[in-house]
Design an enzyme around this catalytic site. Structure first.
Site, PDB file in Angstrom:
ATOM      1  N   HIS A 130       0.770  -1.156   0.223  1.00  0.00           N
ATOM      2  CA  HIS A 130      -0.632  -0.069   0.117  1.00  0.00           C
ATOM      3  C   HIS A 130       1.074   1.357   0.403  1.00  0.00           C
ATOM      4  O   HIS A 130       2.069   0.631   0.662  1.00  0.00           O
ATOM      5  CB  HIS A 130      -0.707  -0.220   1.347  1.00  0.00           C
ATOM      6  N   LYS A 185     -14.414  -8.473  -0.697  1.00  0.00           N
ATOM      7  CA  LYS A 185     -15.051  -9.296   0.765  1.00  0.00           C
ATOM      8  C   LYS A 185     -15.863  -8.622   1.813  1.00  0.00           C
ATOM      9  O   LYS A 185     -17.421  -7.153   1.209  1.00  0.00           O
ATOM     10  CB  LYS A 185     -13.217  -8.142   1.925  1.00  0.00           C
ATOM     11  N   ASP A 205      -5.481 -13.493  -4.145  1.00  0.00           N
ATOM     12  CA  ASP A 205      -4.781 -13.483  -2.479  1.00  0.00           C
ATOM     13  C   ASP A 205      -4.934 -15.219  -2.233  1.00  0.00           C
ATOM     14  O   ASP A 205      -6.270 -15.159  -1.734  1.00  0.00           O
ATOM     15  CB  ASP A 205      -5.578 -12.262  -1.702  1.00  0.00           C
ATOM     16  N   ASP A 230     -12.375 -12.356  10.872  1.00  0.00           N
ATOM     17  CA  ASP A 230     -10.889 -12.135   9.656  1.00  0.00           C
ATOM     18  C   ASP A 230      -9.583 -12.666  10.036  1.00  0.00           C
ATOM     19  O   ASP A 230      -8.931 -12.058  10.471  1.00  0.00           O
ATOM     20  CB  ASP A 230     -10.894 -10.789   9.347  1.00  0.00           C
ATOM     21  N   ASP A 256      -6.942 -14.198   7.973  1.00  0.00           N
ATOM     22  CA  ASP A 256      -5.807 -14.387   7.435  1.00  0.00           C
ATOM     23  C   ASP A 256      -5.050 -15.261   7.982  1.00  0.00           C
ATOM     24  O   ASP A 256      -3.556 -14.777   7.934  1.00  0.00           O
ATOM     25  CB  ASP A 256      -5.137 -12.667   7.521  1.00  0.00           C
ATOM     26  N   ASP A 288      -1.604 -13.219   0.870  1.00  0.00           N
ATOM     27  CA  ASP A 288      -2.351 -12.087   1.881  1.00  0.00           C
ATOM     28  C   ASP A 288      -3.173 -12.677   3.519  1.00  0.00           C
ATOM     29  O   ASP A 288      -3.777 -13.338   3.767  1.00  0.00           O
ATOM     30  CB  ASP A 288      -2.976 -11.526   1.614  1.00  0.00           C
ATOM     31  N   GLU A 335     -11.185  -6.159  -5.346  1.00  0.00           N
ATOM     32  CA  GLU A 335     -11.340  -7.458  -4.216  1.00  0.00           C
ATOM     33  C   GLU A 335     -11.785  -7.433  -3.226  1.00  0.00           C
ATOM     34  O   GLU A 335     -11.837  -6.363  -2.285  1.00  0.00           O
ATOM     35  CB  GLU A 335      -9.677  -7.619  -3.369  1.00  0.00           C
ATOM     36  N   MET A 351       3.005  -5.940  -7.937  1.00  0.00           N
ATOM     37  CA  MET A 351       1.220  -5.424  -7.623  1.00  0.00           C
ATOM     38  C   MET A 351       1.131  -3.872  -6.802  1.00  0.00           C
ATOM     39  O   MET A 351       2.839  -3.787  -5.743  1.00  0.00           O
ATOM     40  CB  MET A 351      -0.100  -6.394  -6.773  1.00  0.00           C
ATOM     41  N   HIS A 379     -11.479 -14.957   2.178  1.00  0.00           N
ATOM     42  CA  HIS A 379     -12.925 -13.587   2.162  1.00  0.00           C
ATOM     43  C   HIS A 379     -14.350 -14.257   1.156  1.00  0.00           C
ATOM     44  O   HIS A 379     -15.164 -13.810   1.816  1.00  0.00           O
ATOM     45  CB  HIS A 379     -12.460 -12.426   1.100  1.00  0.00           C
ATOM     46  N   ASP A 430       2.178   2.082   3.048  1.00  0.00           N
ATOM     47  CA  ASP A 430       3.263   1.037   3.370  1.00  0.00           C
ATOM     48  C   ASP A 430       5.060   1.500   3.886  1.00  0.00           C
ATOM     49  O   ASP A 430       5.595   1.250   4.395  1.00  0.00           O
ATOM     50  CB  ASP A 430       3.176  -0.700   3.373  1.00  0.00           C
ATOM     51  N   GLU A 469     -10.277 -13.183  -2.638  1.00  0.00           N
ATOM     52  CA  GLU A 469      -9.075 -14.065  -2.042  1.00  0.00           C
ATOM     53  C   GLU A 469      -9.633 -15.396  -1.675  1.00  0.00           C
ATOM     54  O   GLU A 469     -10.995 -14.821  -1.166  1.00  0.00           O
ATOM     55  CB  GLU A 469      -9.129 -13.275  -1.307  1.00  0.00           C
TER      56      GLU A 469
HETATM   57  C1  GLT Z   1      -6.022  -5.806   4.320  1.00  0.00           C
HETATM   58  C2  GLT Z   1      -6.686  -6.948   3.773  1.00  0.00           C
HETATM   59  C3  GLT Z   1      -6.797  -7.336   2.652  1.00  0.00           C
HETATM   60  C4  GLT Z   1      -5.895  -6.755   1.101  1.00  0.00           C
HETATM   61  C5  GLT Z   1      -4.925  -5.797   1.313  1.00  0.00           C
HETATM   62  C6  GLT Z   1      -5.232  -5.253   0.103  1.00  0.00           C
HETATM   63  S1  GLT Z   1      -5.095  -5.120   2.874  1.00  0.00           S
HETATM   64  O1  GLT Z   1      -5.065  -6.296   4.486  1.00  0.00           O
HETATM   65  O2  GLT Z   1      -7.200  -7.596   4.716  1.00  0.00           O
HETATM   66  O3  GLT Z   1      -7.884  -8.397   1.948  1.00  0.00           O
HETATM   67  O4  GLT Z   1      -5.704  -7.278   0.628  1.00  0.00           O
HETATM   68  O5  GLT Z   1      -5.543  -3.108   0.483  1.00  0.00           O
HETATM   69 MN    MN Z   2      -6.239  -9.823   0.019  1.00  0.00          MN
HETATM   70 MN    MN Z   3      -7.853 -10.112   4.376  1.00  0.00          MN
END
Ligand code: GLT
Ligand code: MN
Ligand code: MN
Length: 389
Positions: free
Chosen positions: A56, A185, A247, A257, A259, A289, A183, A90, A222, A59, A219
């Site tokens: 980002h 979610k 992702d 969430d 991850d 991700d 993306e 990216m 998501h 970041d 993702e």
């Molecule tokens: C954030 C989110 C991710 C996205 C990122 C991109 S930032 O961590 O949970 O799923 O891909 O903005």
């Molecule tokens: Mn993501």
């Molecule tokens: Mn995520």
């Protein structure tokens, strides 16, 4: 044996600065790890064998950095890229951390916030392109609401469209070779997020001024949070020519969430996803991700990153094994057998074909009585994944 699971550039494994740089803050707890500078993250990722790093805008360059600071940071970052050979495939914009974006960015009710979001994104696109990015991700983290009394969702989609159209035109005007990847979610950090699923985003893209420039960044977590089958989502994006990025991570349905490290929860789903990507010849980034558990120190972060890539490569090997397994392939051949009897009824509509099909006698009972052997195929898949084939 172990060498087969060593990541190489050709595998196109990438991580975001925010993934290995995750400090382990959550809504109930303070950071447990020290921040990682972008340069240190590049070296860490090169050490563990990644091909690329994504970021980002903030970041890399803090939101309040002066132009001179920006220049120094970018210079040092690019020097680290050159020293390690890492690439930046990216980039994306942080449109969710700053309090200004508490009601969203492109869909915020305040027109000043919407304009500021466009300005910030144009600067972030410039930064991404300067570092080599060819894909630009839009995660609408705060594009949503807690109460629909506050915002008309149809109006929000119009605002989102206006923003993406504006930014597509900006990219074309600059002559950048950049494609956008939306993306989806469903929720978190907002109560509900607009364009909640891959299917919703595909419908939206068809309404844009430059639909060819815009695709998907699905993702795993998501779609799973939405209770959906991520492979179906990825496959539909692929079939539409819209799988611009992916992702990879993992998620237990019904949880916050998470991850999690790729392939650490639903191994069969991860296997079938890897098999799909490899079988169709998806050539883009395999972007992880995800982040390490909050229990981990710096060594644990490396374990996490290595684990994502190792699991992908193991599953890729298993996919090749599946494709070469005589019993599995014989079963698949049986399942997909076609004696050609229906050929006269297949293909595009003609009046004659429709009339012939309407007149054809079918043995409905026989169709229903036939066993399909899917239990056996699924168990062979499990045997293979558990390493007993
Ligand atoms: C954030 C989110 C991710 C996205 C990122 C991109 S930032 O961590 O949970 O799923 O891909 O903005
Ligand atoms: Mn993501
Ligand atoms: Mn995520």
């Amino acid at each position: 044996m172990a060498d087969a699971y060593v990541p190489r550039a050709e595998h196109r494994f990438t991580f975001g600065l925010w993934t290995v740089g995750n400090v382990g803050r959550d809504p109930f707890g303070e950071p447990v790890r020290a921040p990682l500078s972008p340069v240190a993250a590049v070296h860490l990722l090169a050490d563990v064998g990644a091909w690329g790093v994504n970021f980002h805008d903030n970041d890399l360059v803090p939101i309040d950095a002066s132009p001179a600071e920006r220049e120094r940071i970018v210079r040092e970052f690019r020097a680290a890229l050159a020293a390690t050979g890492l690439v930046v495939p990216m980039a994306t914009t942080n449109l969710f951390s700053d309090p200004a974006f508490k009601d969203g960015a492109f869909t915020a009710n305040d027109p000043r916030v919407r304009a500021y979001a466009l300005q910030k994104t144009m600067h972030a696109i410039d930064l991404g392109v300067e570092c080599g990015a060819t894909t630009y991700v839009f995660w609408g983290g705060r594009e949503g609401s807690e109460s629909d009394a506050t915002k008309n969702p149809a109006e929000a989609i119009k605002r989102f469209r206006e923003a993406i159209n504006f930014l597509c035109a900006y990219v074309r005007d600059q002559g950048y070779a950049l494609r956008f990847a939306l993306e989806p979610k469903p929720n978190e950090p907002r109560g509900d997020i607009f364009l909640a699923t891959v299917g919703a985003a595909l419908g939206f893209i068809a309404t844009l001024d430059h639909p060819g420039m815009v695709g998907l960044n699905p993702e795993v977590a998501h779609e799973t949070m939405a209770g959906l089958n991520v492979l179906h989502a990825v496959a539909q994006a692929w079939e539409a020519g819209k799988l611009f990025h992916i992702d990879l991570n993992d998620q237990v349905p019904g949880r916050y969430d998470q991850d999690l490290r790729f392939g650490s929860v639903n191994i069969k789903q991860a296997f079938l996803l890897v098999k799909f990507l490899e079988d169709v010849g998806y050539a883009g980034s395999r972007h992880f991700d995800a982040h390490a558990f909050r229990t981990e120190d710096a060594a644990g972060v490396r374990e996490f990153a290595r684990g994502c890539m190792r699991t992908y490569l193991i599953l890729k090997e298993r996919a090749a094994q599946f494709n070469a397994d005589a019993d599995i392939q014989a079963l698949l051949a049986e399942i997909h057998a076609d004696d050609g009897a229906m050929a006269p009824f297949q293909g595009a509509y003609t009046a004659a074909r429709a009339a012939a099909l309407k007149a054809h006698p079918f043995d409905r009972a026989a169709l229903g009585a036939r066993g399909l052997a899917y239990e056996r195929l699924d168990q062979l898949t499990i045997d293979l994944l558990l390493g007993v084939r």
